[in-house]
Each structure stands twice: as C-alpha cells, then as structure tokens.
Scaffold this motif. Structure first.
Motif, mmCIF file in Angstrom:
data_model
loop_
_atom_site.group_PDB
_atom_site.id
_atom_site.type_symbol
_atom_site.label_atom_id
_atom_site.label_comp_id
_atom_site.label_asym_id
_atom_site.label_seq_id
_atom_site.Cartn_x
_atom_site.Cartn_y
_atom_site.Cartn_z
ATOM 1 N N GLY A 1 -26.809 -23.551 57.741
ATOM 2 C CA GLY A 1 -25.511 -23.197 58.289
ATOM 3 C C GLY A 1 -25.144 -21.748 58.067
ATOM 4 N N PRO A 2 -23.831 -21.453 58.163
ATOM 5 C CA PRO A 2 -23.357 -20.065 58.084
ATOM 6 C C PRO A 2 -23.555 -19.479 56.692
ATOM 7 C CG PRO A 2 -21.514 -21.590 58.066
ATOM 8 C CD PRO A 2 -22.734 -22.411 58.374
ATOM 9 N N SER A 3 -23.613 -18.152 56.650
ATOM 10 C CA SER A 3 -23.824 -17.475 55.370
ATOM 11 C C SER A 3 -22.519 -17.062 54.700
ATOM 12 C CB SER A 3 -24.700 -16.239 55.576
ATOM 13 O OG SER A 3 -24.064 -15.330 56.459
ATOM 14 N N MET A 4 -21.410 -17.062 55.466
ATOM 15 C CA MET A 4 -20.125 -16.619 54.916
ATOM 16 C C MET A 4 -19.019 -17.579 55.322
ATOM 17 S SD MET A 4 -20.216 -12.493 55.486
ATOM 18 C CE MET A 4 -21.686 -11.542 55.049
ATOM 19 N N THR A 5 -17.896 -17.459 54.602
ATOM 20 C CA THR A 5 -16.724 -18.269 54.916
ATOM 21 C C THR A 5 -15.468 -17.451 54.678
ATOM 22 O OG1 THR A 5 -15.609 -20.377 54.478
ATOM 23 C CG2 THR A 5 -16.499 -19.217 52.581
ATOM 24 N N ASP A 6 -14.389 -17.774 55.385
ATOM 25 C CA ASP A 6 -13.086 -17.138 55.180
ATOM 26 C C ASP A 6 -12.159 -18.118 54.478
ATOM 27 O OD1 ASP A 6 -13.888 -14.833 56.410
ATOM 28 O OD2 ASP A 6 -13.011 -15.310 58.350
ATOM 29 N N THR A 7 -11.490 -17.645 53.450
ATOM 30 C CA THR A 7 -10.518 -18.439 52.713
ATOM 31 C C THR A 7 -9.137 -17.841 52.929
ATOM 32 O OG1 THR A 7 -12.186 -18.945 51.028
ATOM 33 C CG2 THR A 7 -9.871 -19.334 50.441
ATOM 34 N N VAL A 8 -8.210 -18.639 53.439
ATOM 35 C CA VAL A 8 -6.850 -18.177 53.726
ATOM 36 C C VAL A 8 -5.876 -18.928 52.827
ATOM 37 C CG1 VAL A 8 -5.043 -17.949 55.470
ATOM 38 C CG2 VAL A 8 -7.448 -17.678 56.124
ATOM 39 N N GLY A 9 -5.015 -18.191 52.157
ATOM 40 C CA GLY A 9 -4.024 -18.832 51.303
ATOM 41 C C GLY A 9 -3.306 -17.813 50.438
ATOM 42 N N THR A 10 -2.745 -18.275 49.341
ATOM 43 C CA THR A 10 -1.957 -17.438 48.444
ATOM 44 C C THR A 10 -2.780 -17.056 47.222
ATOM 45 O OG1 THR A 10 0.077 -18.541 49.149
ATOM 46 C CG2 THR A 10 0.159 -17.303 47.076
ATOM 47 N N LEU A 11 -2.825 -15.755 46.921
ATOM 48 C CA LEU A 11 -3.518 -15.296 45.724
ATOM 49 C C LEU A 11 -2.719 -15.724 44.496
ATOM 50 C CD1 LEU A 11 -5.835 -13.549 44.542
ATOM 51 C CD2 LEU A 11 -4.255 -11.603 44.662
ATOM 52 N N ARG B 1 -4.348 -24.726 51.811
ATOM 53 C CA ARG B 1 -3.755 -26.020 52.168
ATOM 54 C C ARG B 1 -4.541 -27.179 51.599
ATOM 55 N NH1 ARG B 1 -3.144 -26.068 58.528
ATOM 56 N NH2 ARG B 1 -5.196 -25.106 58.332
ATOM 57 N N HIS B 2 -5.806 -26.943 51.250
ATOM 58 C CA HIS B 2 -6.667 -28.014 50.747
ATOM 59 C C HIS B 2 -6.899 -27.926 49.245
ATOM 60 C CE1 HIS B 2 -7.411 -28.823 54.965
ATOM 61 N NE2 HIS B 2 -7.817 -27.576 55.127
ATOM 62 N N GLY B 3 -6.152 -27.045 48.571
ATOM 63 C CA GLY B 3 -6.305 -26.907 47.135
ATOM 64 C C GLY B 3 -6.744 -25.505 46.748
ATOM 65 N N ASP B 4 -6.849 -25.277 45.440
ATOM 66 C CA ASP B 4 -7.228 -23.968 44.932
ATOM 67 C C ASP B 4 -8.717 -23.715 45.145
ATOM 68 O OD1 ASP B 4 -4.648 -23.732 44.145
ATOM 69 O OD2 ASP B 4 -5.032 -23.765 41.988
#
Length: 353
Positions: free
Chosen positions: A33-43, A56-59
């Motif tokens: 599969g893909p080599s990278m991913t984007d994580t969106v949320g609150t630091l 939205r799915h947890g830390d």
C-alpha cells in the motif's frame, strides 16, 4: 504541503494541524500500500521524539523521524457558509489573538491576559473567550489585580456581532456595573486570501520576508508613539509565524519630500504591512504609508501581495481589525474584498483612560 519547523516549534498545543508522515521508518519501504499518511486533528502533546495528534478516531502518536511535512490549519467551521464568515465571534477572537504579539500571556481558564508594557490596547487587554473557570465577579477581581501588579489599566477586549451592546453580555454588564468605560469600537473583517490577492491594483516592487529586518523596524518606529521601543518590537515579532511586506522608493527623490538621504537612496521603506499567521489564518496589521506617498495605491498593492504570499504558503483565510470610524481604511479593505464579520470594544477600568 508547506511545512512548519519540526518539532512544531511554531505551532502551539491546541492548534489544529495536518501532519504527513511515513508509514515505515526512514530508509524502509512499507510492506504494502501507500508509503505515507496524513493525520488531521489537534496537537495535544510533543516532546523530543514525537508529537501526539488528537483525531476523530483517537490520539495518534507520530515519531518525529517519520514526519515529512506539517502545517497548522484553520479550526473546524462552527457555522455554515463561506469559510471566512463561518467562525463564530468567539472563534474569530481566538483565531486572531496570536496574530498580534504580547510580552506576557497568561491564562485564566479560557481567558487570555496579555501585557506589553502599555504598547497597543490589543497587547494589553484580556481576550475573554470561553469560561474563566471561576465565578465571573472573581474573574474580574483577578484581572484587576493582574494588571495592577504591572502598573497597567485593566482592560477587556469584548467581542460581539456588529452593533452589539456590551450591556447585553454578562461580562460587559459586570464591567459596566463597576463603572468601566467603553471605547474604541473596532470592526473585524475577513476574506479568502485568493480574493484579496486577485484584487491587486499593481504597483511598485514589494519585498516580502519572514523576518522584519532592521529597515522594516526602523520605518515602523516612526509610525506611532512608542513604536520603536523593545516592547513594540516584541509585539510586532511575537506571533507564531510572520510575513513582513515593504515597498521602497526609487532613486532621485525630491528633497522637498523631507526624506533623509537613506530614503532618497531607496533603502528605507515608504510603505509597510505585516501578516501574523496562526490557526491557519493570516492577520493583517501594521499597515502604513509615508505621508508623502499616500493616495497612490501602495497599501492596497502591499496587502494584495502579502495575501498572494500567504496563499502560496497554504494560508487561505485572512482577517484584520480596523477602527469603525476609520472610513478611509474601511473603504480600502472592502474595495479589496474583505467582508465585515463582527466587532469588539475595549472596556477599561476607572482611571485607565
């Protein structure tokens, strides 16, 4: 995706971010599969080896050596409609707060107390967004003590819809009961950066940089009382990120303009502006044109060029504050494409005006 310095030095805890990271350690290929991913949320946390982003799915814990790029993005819209008008009044107050620096920032619950040795009302007032965590009367007592220790008048920047009555706000009513005065009605304007960039009337070359530089600061020191003090420099350079714009004159200027030799040589700016970048928005401020050059479209051109630079850096929304009685500035910004979003007033404790 434009990046911010790792390990997130320019992003505060609580900011909304997008982080692009490798799925496998550097030098190793992922199994499938893909080599990278984007994580969106609150630091929500960071240390010397990792950051933690609440999604939205947890830390999600991300090791720094896997991060490819990261940037701060605007908070999730609170209302429907155009993105620049979607934030609530309190959301926009929180978004715009860091775009103007302060020597001191201290929190009282959700409220932010700011002090800057008296330089500007924004840098020396309370931004009361949310719950102070204690009863309202106790909170006002606390901020009166806090400013008294610093030899400053207690002052609150109270936001509301355009035309709002401070007496209709619980905090405003309490301050008025204590005989605090109301003044400096200010309008909050917002716009997409693309709209402002597209409205560029053209003009002289604009120099845009991430740092103010001595020439910018020297010119700014002439714009208002106290602008050359260390406190003023700290306020101007105190946002998480910046873009500073300036226009310099050409050679051969007439001595009747009253400029120094350095000005005539083209080294001292004749027009200035600044963007303070935080929460994925760019806040316009410190807009100034030398009196001898006013009426030539420099402010509009400079604002549009800064908007274009912000857009290229992945910043899609802008805000600014303008005093409601400054008809010239208001007409300029609305002509460029800014919309009126909300307003605020300053309430000041007795004896502080």
């Amino acid at each position: 995706m434009p990046s911010v310095p790792t390990p997130f030095d320019a992003v505060h805890i609580g900011a909304r971010v997008v982080v692009r990271s490798r799925l496998a350690p550097a030098g190793e290929a992922p199994h499938d599969g893909p080599s990278m991913t984007d994580t969106v949320g609150t630091l929500v946390a960071r240390d010397a080896t990792r950051v933690v982003v609440a999604t939205r799915h947890g830390d999600v814990s991300i090791h720094l050596d896997r991060i490819v790029a990261a940037k701060e993005i605007p908070p999730r819209p609170s209302r429907r409609g155009a993105a620049h008008l979607a934030p609530t009044v309190s959301d926009l107050q929180r978004i715009s707060g860091p775009s103007w620096g302060a020597l001191e920032r201290e929190h009282l619950g959700d409220w932010e107390l700011r002090a800057s040795a008296g330089y500007t009302q924004r840098g020396n007032s309370v931004l009361p967004g949310g719950d102070p965590g204690i009863p309202l009367t106790d909170a006002v007592d606390a901020i009166e003590r806090w400013y008294a220790v610093r030899g400053l008048p207690a002052r609150v920047q109270l936001g509301g819809p355009i035309g709002f009555d401070p007496a209709g706000d619980p905090l405003g009513a309490e301050l008025l009961r204590r005989n605090w005065s109301v003044g400096s009605l200010t309008l909050c304007l917002t716009a997409p950066t693309e709209r402002i960039a597209s409205a560029d009337p053209g003009g002289a070359d604009v120099i845009v940089s991430a740092d103010a530089g001595p020439e910018w600061l020297e010119a700014h020191a002439t714009t208002r009382s106290g602008a050359g003090t260390p406190a003023a420099v700290a306020v101007i350079t105190g946002s998480p990120r910046h873009l500073f714009g300036q226009i310099r004159p050409g050679g051969g200027l007439s001595q009747k303009l009253g400029l120094r030799d350095a000005d005539a040589a083209g080294t001292t700016p004749i027009a200035l502006a600044r963007l303070g970048i935080a929460h994925g928005w760019a806040g316009l401020g410190a807009v100034w044109t030398h009196p001898a050059y006013r009426g030539r479209g420099h402010a509009a051109h400079l604002t549009a060029r800064l908007a274009a630079a912000a857009r290229e850096d992945g910043i899609h929304l802008m805000h600014l504050q303008v005093e409601a009685d400054n008809a010239t500035a208001l007409a300029l910004y609305e002509r460029l494409g800014f919309d009126q979003h909300s307003s605020y007033v300053y309430l000041t404790a007795p004896g502080g005006n």
